[in-house]
Design a protein around this motif. Structure first.
Motif, mmCIF file in Angstrom:
data_model
loop_
_atom_site.group_PDB
_atom_site.id
_atom_site.type_symbol
_atom_site.label_atom_id
_atom_site.label_comp_id
_atom_site.label_asym_id
_atom_site.label_seq_id
_atom_site.Cartn_x
_atom_site.Cartn_y
_atom_site.Cartn_z
ATOM 1 N N VAL A 40 58.005 -70.395 54.596
ATOM 2 C CA VAL A 40 56.894 -69.645 54.009
ATOM 3 C C VAL A 40 55.592 -70.438 54.090
ATOM 4 N N ALA A 41 55.676 -71.752 53.927
ATOM 5 C CA ALA A 41 54.458 -72.566 54.000
ATOM 6 C C ALA A 41 53.846 -72.514 55.398
ATOM 7 N N LEU A 42 54.696 -72.553 56.427
ATOM 8 C CA LEU A 42 54.194 -72.448 57.796
ATOM 9 C C LEU A 42 53.609 -71.068 58.047
ATOM 10 N N MET A 43 54.270 -70.038 57.550
ATOM 11 C CA MET A 43 53.750 -68.680 57.726
ATOM 12 C C MET A 43 52.393 -68.532 57.042
ATOM 13 N N GLN A 44 52.209 -69.187 55.915
ATOM 14 C CA GLN A 44 50.897 -69.168 55.255
ATOM 15 C C GLN A 44 49.829 -69.728 56.180
ATOM 16 N N ARG A 45 50.167 -70.788 56.903
ATOM 17 C CA ARG A 45 49.206 -71.380 57.821
ATOM 18 C C ARG A 45 48.924 -70.453 58.998
ATOM 19 N N PHE A 46 49.925 -69.675 59.413
ATOM 20 C CA PHE A 46 49.693 -68.684 60.471
ATOM 21 C C PHE A 46 48.673 -67.633 60.005
ATOM 22 N N VAL A 47 48.837 -67.175 58.766
ATOM 23 C CA VAL A 47 47.904 -66.190 58.212
ATOM 24 C C VAL A 47 46.491 -66.763 58.168
ATOM 25 N N LEU A 48 46.377 -68.011 57.759
ATOM 26 C CA LEU A 48 45.065 -68.662 57.703
ATOM 27 C C LEU A 48 44.482 -68.849 59.099
ATOM 28 N N ALA A 49 45.332 -69.133 60.086
ATOM 29 C CA ALA A 49 44.852 -69.298 61.457
ATOM 30 C C ALA A 49 44.222 -68.013 61.975
ATOM 31 N N ALA A 50 44.845 -66.882 61.682
ATOM 32 C CA ALA A 50 44.278 -65.598 62.107
ATOM 33 C C ALA A 50 42.947 -65.343 61.421
ATOM 34 N N SER A 51 42.863 -65.703 60.145
ATOM 35 C CA SER A 51 41.610 -65.515 59.410
ATOM 36 C C SER A 51 40.498 -66.379 60.003
ATOM 37 N N ARG A 52 40.821 -67.621 60.342
ATOM 38 C CA ARG A 52 39.813 -68.510 60.945
ATOM 39 C C ARG A 52 39.320 -67.959 62.280
ATOM 40 N N ALA A 53 40.237 -67.297 63.011
ATOM 41 C CA ALA A 53 39.884 -66.743 64.321
ATOM 42 C C ALA A 53 39.176 -65.398 64.207
ATOM 43 N N GLY A 54 39.046 -64.884 62.984
ATOM 44 C CA GLY A 54 38.410 -63.587 62.792
ATOM 45 C C GLY A 54 39.260 -62.424 63.250
ATOM 46 N N ARG A 55 40.585 -62.625 63.274
ATOM 47 C CA ARG A 55 41.506 -61.569 63.718
ATOM 48 C C ARG A 55 42.216 -60.962 62.523
ATOM 49 N N ASP A 56 42.216 -59.638 62.443
ATOM 50 C CA ASP A 56 42.927 -58.927 61.379
ATOM 51 C C ASP A 56 44.318 -58.568 61.897
ATOM 52 N N LEU A 57 45.177 -59.576 62.027
ATOM 53 C CA LEU A 57 46.524 -59.362 62.559
ATOM 54 C C LEU A 57 47.455 -58.831 61.468
ATOM 55 N N GLN A 58 48.550 -58.209 61.923
ATOM 56 C CA GLN A 58 49.565 -57.709 61.002
ATOM 57 C C GLN A 58 50.745 -58.680 61.014
ATOM 58 N N PHE A 59 51.010 -59.267 59.853
ATOM 59 C CA PHE A 59 52.112 -60.196 59.698
ATOM 60 C C PHE A 59 53.216 -59.505 58.910
#
Length: 304
Positions: free
Chosen positions: A168-187
């Motif tokens: 879950v901690a790694l997945m949190q970082r994935f969510v943050l990575a998308a936010s930094r990239a300005g991408r509204d991805l679906q996780f």
């Protein structure tokens, strides 16, 4: 091509029914898929893990996806699996596009373990074979690092990431990575029997999850989803304790039961989906009897 978005609800991974001659039973599949959408599925993922992608030829895959698209009738998005050997992944990606799918779930490559930049190249190779948007499956021998996801979230055709690892901690970082990239991805949470872990995933900004239970008992899965959506912790706890946890114990008795039990549950409900293909095996009569008792208990809880 516009990016498909999922409605509020459970993501549905239908099985692939096989007839007595071990051919995909497309009539039964159409009934299965249409019924799942009518029961409230937010999206359909055809010919993926639960649909025994690993066992399908490219021709069978195309038939399964086309039938699923027809059964959905445009009501929700349809994603199809693409993975394994790169040549097969490319062919299934093209077949899914020809069959009218809305997107692809990119599953791990076959057997080999490549470096992180090789995994990015694999995703890019699948993307180059199709115009469809991609959800990347973080699992098995396609486990992505945070640095790799920094790259993956910038790929234009990638619209989401499905987690099958459980960090879950790694997945949190994935969510943050998308936010930094300005991408509204679906996780979304793609762990086996995701209901047991979804509370943790929602807390890190991952509201979607797949539900194998929905494929065989949508009334139980949608009851849990309603309790989850409404933050009814008491009702969630009862369903988890008296249905989901015992189901996981049964599932864990035999490798591959994440698929085999779903097919068995559908057969118990009267839908002739046939057996699983090797190397998966069907439950024993004793295991099937325990599954039936669990499903009856789950339905009693829902009716209450």
């Amino acid at each position: 091509m516009p990016e498909p978005t999922f409605a509020d609800g459970v993501l549905f991974f239908p099985v692939t029914p096989f007839d007595a001659r071990d051919r995909p039973d497309l009539d039964v599949l159409a009934t299965h898929v249409s019924g799942g959408v009518a029961a409230g599925a937010a999206g359909v993922f055809a010919a993926c893990g639960t649909g025994e992608y690993h066992s399908l030829s490219v021709g069978e895959f195309g038939e399964v996806v086309a039938t699923s698209v027809g059964g959905v009738g445009g009501r929700v998005p349809v994603f199809a699996g693409a993975g394994g050997p790169l040549g097969h992944a490319r062919e299934t990606a093209r077949a899914a596009q020809d069959a009218g799918a809305d997107g692809l779930l990119v599953m791990p490559p076959y057997l080999v373990q490549g470096p992180q930049h090789g995994l990015v190249a694999y995703i890019e190779a699948v993307a180059a074979a199709t115009e469809l948007p991609l959800v990347v499956y973080h699992r098995g021998n396609m486990q992505l690092s945070e640095a790799t996801v920094d790259r993956v979230v910038t790929l234009p055709s990638v619209v989401g990431i499905k987690d099958g690892v459980g960090d879950v901690a790694l997945m949190q970082r994935f969510v943050l990575a998308a936010s930094r990239a300005g991408r509204d991805l679906q996780f979304f949470n793609g762990l086996l029997t995701a209901e047991l872990s979804q509370a943790a995933y929602r807390a890190i900004g991952v509201p979607l999850y797949s539900s194998a239970v929905f494929a065989m008992a949508p009334e139980i899965a949608t009851a849990f989803f309603a309790a989850y959506r409404d933050e009814d912790e008491g009702r969630q706890r009862v369903l988890l304790d008296e249905f989901y946890v015992p189901l996981v114990r049964l599932r864990d008795e035999t490798p591959g039961f994440a698929v085999s039990l779903i097919k068995a549950g559908l057969r118990l409900s009267g839908l002739a989906v046939g057996s699983v293909r090797p190397p998966l095996v069907d439950p024993t009569p004793e295991q099937e009897a325990r599954l039936q008792a669990l499903l009856e208990r789950g339905r009693e809880l829902v009716a209450r």
